[in-house]
Motif scaffolding. Structure first.
Motif, PDB file in Angstrom:
ATOM      1  N   LEU A 164      -9.939   4.952   4.062  1.00 42.61           N
ATOM      2  CA  LEU A 164      -9.970   5.971   3.014  1.00 42.61           C
ATOM      3  C   LEU A 164      -9.327   7.268   3.488  1.00 42.61           C
ATOM      4  O   LEU A 164      -8.642   7.955   2.718  1.00 42.61           O
ATOM      5  CB  LEU A 164     -11.411   6.234   2.579  1.00 42.61           C
ATOM      6  CG  LEU A 164     -12.030   5.222   1.619  1.00 42.61           C
ATOM      7  CD1 LEU A 164     -13.511   5.537   1.399  1.00 42.61           C
ATOM      8  CD2 LEU A 164     -11.294   5.200   0.282  1.00 42.61           C
ATOM      9  N   LEU A 165      -9.523   7.611   4.753  1.00 38.25           N
ATOM     10  CA  LEU A 165      -8.870   8.795   5.309  1.00 38.25           C
ATOM     11  C   LEU A 165      -7.351   8.630   5.274  1.00 38.25           C
ATOM     12  O   LEU A 165      -6.620   9.566   4.937  1.00 38.25           O
ATOM     13  CB  LEU A 165      -9.352   9.029   6.741  1.00 38.25           C
ATOM     14  CG  LEU A 165      -8.748  10.220   7.493  1.00 38.25           C
ATOM     15  CD1 LEU A 165      -9.074  11.529   6.786  1.00 38.25           C
ATOM     16  CD2 LEU A 165      -9.248  10.256   8.932  1.00 38.25           C
ATOM     17  N   GLY A 166      -6.877   7.441   5.608  1.00 35.39           N
ATOM     18  CA  GLY A 166      -5.447   7.172   5.507  1.00 35.39           C
ATOM     19  C   GLY A 166      -4.959   7.199   4.077  1.00 35.39           C
ATOM     20  O   GLY A 166      -3.850   7.672   3.790  1.00 35.39           O
ATOM     21  N   LEU A 167      -5.786   6.691   3.147  1.00 40.88           N
ATOM     22  CA  LEU A 167      -5.415   6.720   1.740  1.00 40.88           C
ATOM     23  C   LEU A 167      -5.336   8.154   1.224  1.00 40.88           C
ATOM     24  O   LEU A 167      -4.446   8.487   0.420  1.00 40.88           O
ATOM     25  CB  LEU A 167      -6.432   5.921   0.925  1.00 40.88           C
ATOM     26  CG  LEU A 167      -6.144   5.742  -0.565  1.00 40.88           C
ATOM     27  CD1 LEU A 167      -4.792   5.078  -0.781  1.00 40.88           C
ATOM     28  CD2 LEU A 167      -7.244   4.924  -1.231  1.00 40.88           C
ATOM     29  N   LEU A 168      -6.235   9.008   1.673  1.00 45.51           N
ATOM     30  CA  LEU A 168      -6.163  10.425   1.321  1.00 45.51           C
ATOM     31  C   LEU A 168      -4.849  11.027   1.832  1.00 45.51           C
ATOM     32  O   LEU A 168      -4.215  11.827   1.138  1.00 45.51           O
ATOM     33  CB  LEU A 168      -7.360  11.168   1.916  1.00 45.51           C
ATOM     34  CG  LEU A 168      -7.401  12.683   1.694  1.00 45.51           C
ATOM     35  CD1 LEU A 168      -7.454  13.022   0.209  1.00 45.51           C
ATOM     36  CD2 LEU A 168      -8.590  13.302   2.429  1.00 45.51           C
ATOM     37  N   SER A 169      -4.428  10.632   3.016  1.00 45.97           N
ATOM     38  CA  SER A 169      -3.156  11.106   3.565  1.00 45.97           C
ATOM     39  C   SER A 169      -1.983  10.626   2.714  1.00 45.97           C
ATOM     40  O   SER A 169      -1.028  11.382   2.473  1.00 45.97           O
ATOM     41  CB  SER A 169      -2.996  10.603   5.000  1.00 45.97           C
ATOM     42  OG  SER A 169      -4.083  10.966   5.800  1.00 45.97           O
TER      43      SER A 169
ATOM     44  N   THR B  72     -11.155  11.425  -2.013  1.00 48.96           N
ATOM     45  CA  THR B  72      -9.918  10.653  -2.176  1.00 48.96           C
ATOM     46  C   THR B  72      -9.643  10.365  -3.646  1.00 48.96           C
ATOM     47  O   THR B  72      -8.493  10.436  -4.102  1.00 48.96           O
ATOM     48  CB  THR B  72     -10.007   9.335  -1.392  1.00 48.96           C
ATOM     49  OG1 THR B  72     -10.285   9.617  -0.015  1.00 48.96           O
ATOM     50  CG2 THR B  72      -8.704   8.560  -1.481  1.00 48.96           C
ATOM     51  N   ALA B  73     -10.683  10.049  -4.420  1.00 46.89           N
ATOM     52  CA  ALA B  73     -10.506   9.779  -5.844  1.00 46.89           C
ATOM     53  C   ALA B  73     -10.013  11.021  -6.583  1.00 46.89           C
ATOM     54  O   ALA B  73      -9.132  10.941  -7.451  1.00 46.89           O
ATOM     55  CB  ALA B  73     -11.822   9.287  -6.453  1.00 46.89           C
ATOM     56  N   ALA B  74     -10.555  12.187  -6.241  1.00 49.82           N
ATOM     57  CA  ALA B  74     -10.116  13.431  -6.874  1.00 49.82           C
ATOM     58  C   ALA B  74      -8.661  13.730  -6.524  1.00 49.82           C
ATOM     59  O   ALA B  74      -7.856  14.117  -7.390  1.00 49.82           O
ATOM     60  CB  ALA B  74     -11.018  14.586  -6.441  1.00 49.82           C
ATOM     61  N   ALA B  75      -8.295  13.543  -5.257  1.00 44.15           N
ATOM     62  CA  ALA B  75      -6.913  13.772  -4.850  1.00 44.15           C
ATOM     63  C   ALA B  75      -5.966  12.773  -5.503  1.00 44.15           C
ATOM     64  O   ALA B  75      -4.837  13.119  -5.889  1.00 44.15           O
ATOM     65  CB  ALA B  75      -6.800  13.680  -3.326  1.00 44.15           C
ATOM     66  N   PHE B  76      -6.417  11.534  -5.660  1.00 49.41           N
ATOM     67  CA  PHE B  76      -5.589  10.505  -6.317  1.00 49.41           C
ATOM     68  C   PHE B  76      -5.326  10.881  -7.774  1.00 49.41           C
ATOM     69  O   PHE B  76      -4.210  10.698  -8.280  1.00 49.41           O
ATOM     70  CB  PHE B  76      -6.284   9.153  -6.233  1.00 49.41           C
ATOM     71  CG  PHE B  76      -5.414   7.990  -6.638  1.00 49.41           C
ATOM     72  CD1 PHE B  76      -4.679   7.296  -5.689  1.00 49.41           C
ATOM     73  CD2 PHE B  76      -5.335   7.587  -7.962  1.00 49.41           C
ATOM     74  CE1 PHE B  76      -3.878   6.227  -6.051  1.00 49.41           C
ATOM     75  CE2 PHE B  76      -4.537   6.526  -8.337  1.00 49.41           C
ATOM     76  CZ  PHE B  76      -3.805   5.838  -7.379  1.00 49.41           C
TER      77      PHE B  76
END
Length: 289
Positions: free
Chosen positions: A190-195, A273-277
């Motif tokens: 998830l940290l990578g997905l946020l990146s 991550t969902a908010a950033a997506f």
């Protein structure tokens, strides 16, 4: 007085202009017309991520850091401990150090998955082949998350098994095994997905990587230099919700006496991550490529 010019001869109209309707009524194209879907986008993104050298390099360094540091830490503890173990502590916690450093590799790969296409201009080809921009972003996210999770799970499981066998320590409980392997792998992925999402927003590899490394390390470093009593509450919050502390929670070794516990770090990272997506999707639909 000018001489009148003879009229130009009338030429037959090209076949494609002659009359409405098909000029070749019996022709059938051998190329099947297929309605594209998410599966095609996933296949495309999988081809991209496995065919570029940066994927192999970053994941290779990640595995080297996680496994190498994890085994080195266990060997060091076993050699310098009187009983060759860690007492009542969770023996899986020695994998924390390698995962903390290795997370920078996952961050880098996540940013490059999206931002590098803007740097090379490949994003124009991608969006031409798949005009549905949301589908492209979703495909990148699914492929990257799957790769990051599988690689992290494999590396953390190797370290966990090795640490338990090398140390004279108690057997971890089922909950500790689950959090120290699957839980930590989901968090790193998830940290990578946020990146990846930040890379889509920033559209600049170096800038997005710098931002994400700052998110990873800056809160903890800043908190270390807050000596004023008036800043104690802020210092405590930075300690509790820093990514290193949230990583340690998966090994029941929190750096703070309060703050997130159990599976809380995973839900926090999921919400962020969902908010950033959602923000990346909105910007992707509005901005030009």
């Amino acid at each position: 007085m000018s001489t009148p010019q003879p009229p130009m001869p009338q030429t037959a109209a090209p076949n494609w202009q002659a009359a409405p309707g098909s000029s070749y009524p019996t022709y059938t194209s051998p190329i099947p017309v297929v309605r594209t879907h998410l599966g095609h986008a996933l296949a495309s993104e999988w081809t991209k991520i496995r065919s570029v050298r940066s994927t192999m390099w970053t994941l290779g360094v990640f595995v080297l850091l996680v496994v190498g540091i994890g085994l080195a830490a266990a060997a060091l503890v076993a050699a310098n401990s009187a009983d060759g173990g860690v007492g009542d502590e969770n023996p899986l916690s020695l994998g924390f150090f390698g995962l903390l450093l290795g997370s920078m590799c996952i961050i880098t790969l996540g940013v490059l998955t999206t931002a590098s296409e803007y740097g090379t201009g490949m994003i124009r080809t991608t969006m031409t082949a798949c005009p549905s921009r949301g589908r492209v972003l979703a495909a990148k996210a699914i492929v990257f998350f799957s790769v990051a999770f599988v690689v992290t799970l494999a590396a953390s499981l190797v370290v966990a098994l090795a640490d338990v066998s090398m140390l004279d320590a108690r057997e971890p409980t089922g909950q500790e095994w689950l959090k120290g392997t699957v839980g930590i792998s989901l968090y790193i992925a998830l940290l990578g997905l946020l990146s990846l999402v930040v890379g889509s927003i920033i559209r600049h590899s170096a800038g997005a990587i710098t931002i994400m490394i700052g998110v990873l390390l800056a809160p903890l470093v800043i908190a270390l230099f807050m000596f004023s009593e008036s800043l104690q509450d802020l210092q405590q919050a930075l300690f509790e919700y820093s990514i290193p502390n949230q990583l340690s929670v998966f090994y029941s070794q929190s750096l703070s006496s309060s703050g997130p516990s159990g599976w809380d770090p995973l839900w926090i990272m999921l919400v962020v991550t969902a908010a950033a997506f959602a923000a990346a999707y909105a910007l992707l639909e509005k901005r030009d490529v």
